[in-house]
Design an enzyme around this catalytic site. Structure first.
Site, PDB file in Angstrom:
ATOM      1  N   SER A 258     -11.736 -12.344  -1.766  1.00 42.25           N
ATOM      2  CA  SER A 258     -12.389 -12.630  -3.152  1.00 42.25           C
ATOM      3  C   SER A 258     -11.234 -13.029  -4.220  1.00 42.25           C
ATOM      4  O   SER A 258     -10.191 -12.401  -4.049  1.00 42.25           O
ATOM      5  CB  SER A 258     -13.109 -11.559  -3.490  1.00 42.25           C
ATOM      6  OG  SER A 258     -14.166 -10.976  -2.649  1.00 42.25           O
TER       7      SER A 258
ATOM      8  N   GLU B 243     -16.605  -7.607   9.659  1.00 40.20           N
ATOM      9  CA  GLU B 243     -16.581  -7.048   8.307  1.00 40.20           C
ATOM     10  C   GLU B 243     -18.197  -6.477   8.298  1.00 40.20           C
ATOM     11  O   GLU B 243     -18.473  -5.239   8.140  1.00 40.20           O
ATOM     12  CB  GLU B 243     -16.315  -7.526   7.159  1.00 40.20           C
ATOM     13  CG  GLU B 243     -16.461  -6.734   5.941  1.00 40.20           C
ATOM     14  CD  GLU B 243     -16.027  -7.408   4.799  1.00 40.20           C
ATOM     15  OE1 GLU B 243     -15.561  -8.828   4.909  1.00 40.20           O
ATOM     16  OE2 GLU B 243     -15.758  -6.800   3.614  1.00 40.20           O
TER      17      GLU B 243
ATOM     18  N   GLN C 192      -6.979  -7.127   2.622  1.00 41.03           N
ATOM     19  CA  GLN C 192      -7.849  -8.192   2.730  1.00 41.03           C
ATOM     20  C   GLN C 192      -7.829  -9.179   1.541  1.00 41.03           C
ATOM     21  O   GLN C 192      -8.285  -8.430   0.375  1.00 41.03           O
ATOM     22  CB  GLN C 192      -9.517  -8.170   3.133  1.00 41.03           C
ATOM     23  CG  GLN C 192     -10.187  -9.375   3.180  1.00 41.03           C
ATOM     24  CD  GLN C 192     -11.818  -8.843   3.376  1.00 41.03           C
ATOM     25  OE1 GLN C 192     -12.074  -7.766   2.967  1.00 41.03           O
ATOM     26  NE2 GLN C 192     -12.518  -9.765   3.910  1.00 41.03           N
ATOM     27  N   GLY C 193      -7.333 -10.210   1.589  1.00 40.14           N
ATOM     28  CA  GLY C 193      -7.162 -11.002   0.303  1.00 40.14           C
ATOM     29  C   GLY C 193      -8.321 -12.105   0.183  1.00 40.14           C
ATOM     30  O   GLY C 193      -8.016 -13.343   0.751  1.00 40.14           O
TER      31      GLY C 193
ATOM     32  N   SER D 262      -8.864  -3.379  -1.666  1.00 39.97           N
ATOM     33  CA  SER D 262      -8.714  -1.962  -1.170  1.00 39.97           C
ATOM     34  C   SER D 262      -7.478  -1.789  -0.291  1.00 39.97           C
ATOM     35  O   SER D 262      -6.985  -2.545   0.376  1.00 39.97           O
ATOM     36  CB  SER D 262     -10.092  -1.600   0.138  1.00 39.97           C
ATOM     37  OG  SER D 262     -11.148  -1.814  -0.790  1.00 39.97           O
TER      38      SER D 262
ATOM     39  N   GLU E  45     -28.000 -10.481  -1.635  1.00 39.24           N
ATOM     40  CA  GLU E  45     -28.830 -11.792  -1.927  1.00 39.24           C
ATOM     41  C   GLU E  45     -28.386 -12.848  -1.046  1.00 39.24           C
ATOM     42  O   GLU E  45     -29.072 -13.535  -0.419  1.00 39.24           O
ATOM     43  CB  GLU E  45     -28.572 -12.027  -3.512  1.00 39.24           C
ATOM     44  CG  GLU E  45     -29.302 -11.346  -4.377  1.00 39.24           C
ATOM     45  CD  GLU E  45     -28.612  -9.773  -4.473  1.00 39.24           C
ATOM     46  OE1 GLU E  45     -27.615  -9.408  -4.087  1.00 39.24           O
ATOM     47  OE2 GLU E  45     -29.530  -8.768  -4.631  1.00 39.24           O
TER      48      GLU E  45
END
Lengths: 401, 381
Positions: free
Chosen positions: A134, A249, A131-132, A166, A384
């Site tokens: 962040s 996710e 997964q790309g 990952s 948060e």
């Protein structure tokens, strides 16, 4: 309402049990890590892709996906397969990003051609996915992603820097959120499936985690050319597509995942067992009323989570449709974190012993699990951010940005 | 018996709960509640005897609606409904902060149902006929252990007499009889004593909570007729009733906590400071969300425990103690935040949050707070 197996589902459940009983693989030479995203050796990767492939052939993976895309074409079988794999304690499925995020996103937003091309090798673990999303400058504020996609005829030129990736070293494909326009924050995003293995301009570098382990990476794109038919959904729809991925996710983070790994109940039982076997003064840690109170507090939270998931299916006992589903991720991950922290407190001095020390209580799982737990409270929207979402969408409080 | 996945909360229970919620929001909106219990601070806290602050007419309607007979078996004149239905009613009583003998009557019913004797059935018949009751089982120290009572039952010939004082008796001035635990020659007995029986003196406590009354009940050579002896060995009945008692108070806590949550969230939407509604600030938003998560956990555990009692699980006491622990702690947290986040106004008598705050702090301790429940759980896990 509570879900009960149909006759077909009951038969499938029986099939899963029998098959898993008969086909449980011998353990690998070196102990597997806790989770799929921590896998870092070719040996483990080979062992686990073979296992997922066998499970797929037996109908336990992709059971609810249409047959034409390599699935089983059933309804309500996937949940059963996952439950039975988890119960059987067989190895986890390796292609977690693919199964949990890429596949549902492609199924929902992909073209017929894309679905035919990507889904079957994904389910069969022939092609691993990462997964790309962040970036160094785009964490909680994911929509500020700056990796650029510039149109060039039938192609796109990608430049940028993705992090916390990952499985990237083993992946053939990446689900990629990129920016085609700086004019709009959200509408300037477009979603791609990008080839990253043996691709000119792509560099994968391992990032070392707090635990000392590898397993995730950073991926650099330098003038990487990808074809327009690797774009998922329309130009400018990237944020919408990413929301589909994130919904899946977060669900996966609650443990709806794909078998294996220490569950909450297992963690709590482990805590009680640890307390009862850890000497403290003239007795054990369990005899210390302060420690015992803390253990029971997390045991109550664990049971509370289980009963809340049960209540989430009882229409008469729900106040707001999103109130319980949106809590799952933050409640589960913080519970796991606190449980691991208490495990370290019970172990006391021996919590200093790490995974390679033969005297480490429970093979060093408590400090390892505690450190790893931050991956879960940070990924897929930090705790948060989850609290902002709950406050805003469920309680109607003013948006905090 | 296996457990239903939906906690046994079906259409009947939903209808009952929804109608109870509507009835209470129509008949006891919060402004009426305030007039009833908190009209005047001097009267509330400085009268020689605290005012009762409850609407007897409303109570009569509640009895007519059948809320007090829900858990009474059909053969004793009740509706024979499940504990999950009782929990739903208790949750609505909490949401409305209802001042009434409803909760003590439901708890006395649970104890009487477990005693399974002619005297117990006859007492259940009185509740079914509309009387209110309360248990009197706590000593001066405030112990929640069923073995601890300051009342003694003595036997001379066929005559049983009670002497001593029961403390912390809930809504003592609103009920017509007590179910009293007393030490006797075979352990702990249970006895029905009418509130106006000779030798009974009710000495009201001066309490913080405005939505109930509480008293020490003195027994001086109170003669107990044979048909009022619920059990000579009543300890087992008290123990078996404990999960239901805990679930009823936990449900009341959950209902009131939800009111506190929604009221505090509403204030965070309308009150503006520094050019933003309070809820814009994460230092305000996140604690409110934490309170919601705590309340949801407590509610789930409460209905799960009710369901365990209904399906006769051996682990029902574990489930009920978990529920009471979670509900007590959830209530304590939203109590604290509801006053703090209302700011200056939250510290005043005119703001409604204090009425719920006080009821909740009382309920938090009643039959044992979180720490107490977890210490009991430590002996069971």
């Amino acid at each position: 309402m509570a879900r009960k197996d149909t006759p077909e589902q009951a038969e499938f459940r029986e099939h899963c049990r029998r098959w898993l009983g008969e086909n449980r693989p011998a353990p690998p030479a070196v102990r597997l890590p806790e989770m799929a995203i921590e896998v870092s050796t070719e040996d483990h990767m080979g062992y686990l892709s073979d296992w997922q492939n066998k499970c797929w052939e037996a109908g336990l993976v992709g059971s609810d996906y249409p047959k034409e895309y390599g699935g089983g074409g059933n309804h309500g079988f996937l949940r059963i397969a996952n439950q039975e794999m988890s119960k059987a304690g067989t190895p986890f499925l390796i292609n977690v990003i693919g199964l949990g995020m890429a596949a549902p996103t492609i199924l929902h937003h992909g073209t017929e051609e894309q679905k035919r091309l990507y889904l079957k090798p994904l389910l069969a673990a022939e092609e691993i996915w990462c997964q790309g999303f962040s970036e160094p400058g785009a964490g909680s504020d994911l929509a500020s992603a700056q990796t650029s996609a510039v149109r060039d005829g039938d192609n796109w030129i990608i430049n940028g820097h993705k992090v916390w990736t990952s499985l990237a070293t083993f992946s053939k494909w990446m689900i990629l959120l990129a920016r085609h326009s700086n004019d709009h924050k959200y509408n300037g995003l477009t979603y791609f499936v990008a080839p990253i293995a043996d691709t000119p301009g792509v560099t994968v570098r391992p990032l070392i985690k707090i635990t000392g382990g590898t397993g995730f990476n950073e991926v650099l794109f330098e003038d990487v050319v990808i074809s327009d038919n690797m774009r998922l959904d329309e130009i400018g729809k990237g944020w919408t597509v990413a929301m589909t991925t994130l919904t899946h996710e977060r669900g996966a983070a609650e443990g709806a995942g794909s078998g294996g790994g220490a569950g909450v109940e297992e963690r709590i039982e482990g805590l009680v067992a640890l307390a009862k076997k850890t000497p403290r003064g003239n007795g054990t840690a369990w005899d210390d009323p302060v420690l015992r109170d803390r253990i029971i507090q997390v045991a109550i939270r664990a049971n509370g989570l289980r009963q809340t998931m049960r209540r989430g299916r009882v229409e008469g006992l729900i106040d707001h449709p999103m109130r319980l589903p949106l809590q799952g991720k933050v409640v589960m991950t913080e519970l796991m974190q606190d449980a691991a922290a208490i495990g370290m407190e019970i172990a006391g001095a021996a919590s200093s012993l790490y995974i390679r020390d033969e005297n480490a209580p429970d093979q060093g799982d408590w400090p390892l699990g505690y450190m790893n737990s931050y991956g879960m409270t940070i990924a897929a929207g930090t705790s948060e951010v989850q609290r902002n979402i709950l406050g805003e969408r469920v309680l109607g409080l003013a948006k905090s940005k | 018996m296996s457990q239903p996945k939906d906690f046994g909360f079906g259409e009947d229970e939903k209808l009952l709960r929804d109608s109870a919620r509507k009835f209470l929001s129509d008949t006891l909106p919060v402004d009426k509640l305030r007039k009833l219990v908190a009209g005047d601070h001097v009267e509330a806290y400085e009268s020689a005897v605290q005012p009762l602050g409850y609407d007897e007419n409303l109570w009569k309607q509640i009895v007519e609606l059948g809320w007090t007979t829900l858990a009474i078996p059909e053969e004793a004149g009740g509706a024979g409904m499940k504990v999950v239905a009782v929990a739903a009613i208790a949750e609505e009583a909490g949401r409305a902060a209802l001042p009434s003998p409803l909760i003590p009557t439901l708890i006395a019913t649970a104890v009487l149902c477990e005693a399974k004797s002619a005297a117990a059935s006859s007492a259940l018949g009185r509740i079914a006929a509309g009387e209110a009751a309360s248990i009197a089982i706590t000593n001066a120290q405030g112990s929640w252990e069923p073995t601890d009572t300051d009342v003694v039952a003595s036997q001379s010939g066929n005559e049983t007499t009670l002497s001593g004082t029961a403390s912390f008796v809930q809504d003592a001035r609103k009920v017509s009889f007590f179910v009293v635990s007393a030490k006797n020659s075979s352990g702990i007995g249970l006895y029905v004593v009418d509130a106006d029986a000779p030798g009974v003196t009710i000495r009201p406590d001066q309490i913080v909570d405005l939505t109930r009354d509480q008293a020490r009940v003195e027994f001086k050579d109170v003669v107990i007729a044979a048909d009022k002896v619920v059990a000579t060995d009543g300890l087992e009945a008290l123990r078996r009733a404990t999960p239901s008692m805990l679930v009823i108070v936990a449900a009341d806590l959950c209902g009131a906590a939800e009111w506190q949550l929604q009221t505090t969230a509403e204030y965070a939407k309308v009150r503006t400071q520094f050019d933003h509604p309070l809820g814009f600030f994460q230092a305000v938003k996140h604690p409110i969300v934490n309170a919601m998560i705590d309340i949801d956990r407590a509610k789930s555990l409460t209905y799960a425990a009710a369901c365990e009692i209904d399906s006769e699980q051996a682990t029902a006491e574990v489930a009920a103690r978990m529920a009471k622990s979670a509900a007590s702690d959830a209530a304590a947290f939203i109590c604290s935040r509801s006053v703090q986040l209302h700011g200056g106004i939250g510290f005043t008598w005119e703001c409604d949050v204090h009425i719920y705050f006080k009821r909740q702090k009382h309920n938090q301790m009643l039959y044992g707070d979180g720490i107490y429940q977890r210490s009991k759980l430590g002996e069971m896990l």
